[in-house]
Design a protein around this motif. Structure first.
Motif, PDB file in Angstrom:
ATOM      1  N   UNK A  96     -30.056  -4.514 -46.776  1.00 48.98           N
ATOM      2  CA  UNK A  96     -29.993  -5.260 -45.229  1.00 48.98           C
ATOM      3  C   UNK A  96     -29.088  -6.200 -45.518  1.00 48.98           C
ATOM      4  N   UNK A  97     -29.595  -7.535 -45.984  1.00 45.85           N
ATOM      5  CA  UNK A  97     -29.062  -8.718 -45.891  1.00 45.85           C
ATOM      6  C   UNK A  97     -27.751  -8.522 -46.955  1.00 45.85           C
ATOM      7  N   UNK A  98     -27.511  -7.949 -47.324  1.00 46.42           N
ATOM      8  CA  UNK A  98     -26.250  -7.718 -48.518  1.00 46.42           C
ATOM      9  C   UNK A  98     -24.987  -7.449 -46.641  1.00 46.42           C
ATOM     10  N   UNK A 115     -20.811  -0.638 -47.366  1.00 49.58           N
ATOM     11  CA  UNK A 115     -22.384  -1.080 -47.294  1.00 49.58           C
ATOM     12  C   UNK A 115     -23.545  -0.668 -45.843  1.00 49.58           C
ATOM     13  N   UNK A 116     -22.447  -0.504 -44.839  1.00 41.91           N
ATOM     14  CA  UNK A 116     -23.224   0.677 -43.899  1.00 41.91           C
ATOM     15  C   UNK A 116     -23.693   1.805 -44.777  1.00 41.91           C
ATOM     16  N   UNK A 117     -22.880   2.243 -45.259  1.00 44.17           N
ATOM     17  CA  UNK A 117     -22.954   3.531 -45.751  1.00 44.17           C
ATOM     18  C   UNK A 117     -24.373   3.758 -47.281  1.00 44.17           C
ATOM     19  N   UNK A 125     -31.058   7.662 -43.494  1.00 45.61           N
ATOM     20  CA  UNK A 125     -30.854   7.313 -41.984  1.00 45.61           C
ATOM     21  C   UNK A 125     -29.444   7.248 -41.447  1.00 45.61           C
ATOM     22  N   UNK A 126     -28.820   8.312 -43.236  1.00 48.67           N
ATOM     23  CA  UNK A 126     -27.308   8.997 -42.782  1.00 48.67           C
ATOM     24  C   UNK A 126     -27.238   9.801 -41.803  1.00 48.67           C
ATOM     25  N   UNK A 127     -28.293  10.566 -41.589  1.00 51.65           N
ATOM     26  CA  UNK A 127     -27.861  11.226 -40.433  1.00 51.65           C
ATOM     27  C   UNK A 127     -27.235  10.564 -38.798  1.00 51.65           C
ATOM     28  N   UNK A 128     -28.492   9.110 -39.333  1.00 54.71           N
ATOM     29  CA  UNK A 128     -28.583   8.298 -37.906  1.00 54.71           C
ATOM     30  C   UNK A 128     -26.955   7.962 -37.368  1.00 54.71           C
ATOM     31  N   UNK A 129     -25.796   7.255 -38.461  1.00 52.82           N
ATOM     32  CA  UNK A 129     -24.756   7.243 -38.422  1.00 52.82           C
ATOM     33  C   UNK A 129     -24.130   8.079 -37.096  1.00 52.82           C
ATOM     34  N   UNK A 130     -23.339   7.364 -36.608  1.00 52.09           N
ATOM     35  CA  UNK A 130     -22.787   8.183 -35.610  1.00 52.09           C
ATOM     36  C   UNK A 130     -21.643   8.784 -35.388  1.00 52.09           C
TER      37      UNK A 130
END
Length: 188
Positions: A96-98, A115-117, A125-130
């Motif tokens: 998260x820091x990265x 990085x988001x993925x 929480x990949x299912x929460x990615x829009x």
């Protein structure tokens, strides 16, 4: 480290004299000017010296990277490495820091998306990615004219496999192999 400094370092590691390091490729005087930063060496002659002494080119370029690589690329590479380490060690906070650093320090869209993925994967929480984010990733890959030869795009493709449905993965894999065939046919 400059090319000359790296050559001198390799010469020392190999236990060679300047004359032995340069022999058959360039004169001892030319070699001396190169290692002292007074003369640039052509890429052909550099490669010839490296091959002659069985010096690993990848290792050599790693030694000189910080001098010759653009600063933005160095930052991206460092951040990519940090993110990989966080992923490999399952360190959510570091990832998260990265991610925050990546968003603040680079404009590399591929690295930001990866990085988001990665953070979504580590936090389950990949299912929460829009849907918009996922579609943006797919669009980025499909709109790239030659992403088969682009390392950043290939890395994004690899990471995107974590968030795409099996149907999307199959479609993207088929597209990947079609593009790869085109590249291979053009190279012959």
């Amino acid at each position: 480290m400059t090319i000359g400094e790296a050559l001198k370092e390799e010469q020392k590691r190999l236990g060679l004299t300047s004359e032995a390091m340069a022999a058959g490729v360039i004169t001892k005087g030319t070699y001396s000017k190169v290692v002292n930063g007074k003369l640039r060496l052509s890429s052909d002659l550099l490669v010839e010296i490296l091959f002659k002494h069985n010096i690993d080119i990848s290792d050599f370029f790693e030694m000189i990277k910080s001098t010759y690589m653009p600063k933005e690329k160095l930052i991206e590479e460092k951040l990519f490495s940090e993110m990989q380490q966080a992923l490999n060690n399952h360190e959510v906070e570091k990832a998260e820091e990265c991610l925050t650093k990546i968003k603040n320090q680079t404009s590399n869209k591929y690295l930001q998306q990866r990085a988001e993925i990665t953070v979504a994967y580590l936090t389950n929480s990949t299912d929460k990615l829009s849907k918009n984010f996922k579609q943006a990733v797919v669009d980025e890959l499909n709109n790239h004219s030659n992403w088969v030869n682009d390392l950043d795009a290939l890395r994004l493709f690899n990471t995107a496999l974590l968030i795409l449905s099996s149907e999307k993965v199959e479609i993207e894999m088929n597209l990947f192999f079609i593009k790869l065939r085109v590249v291979l046919v053009k190279s012959f």
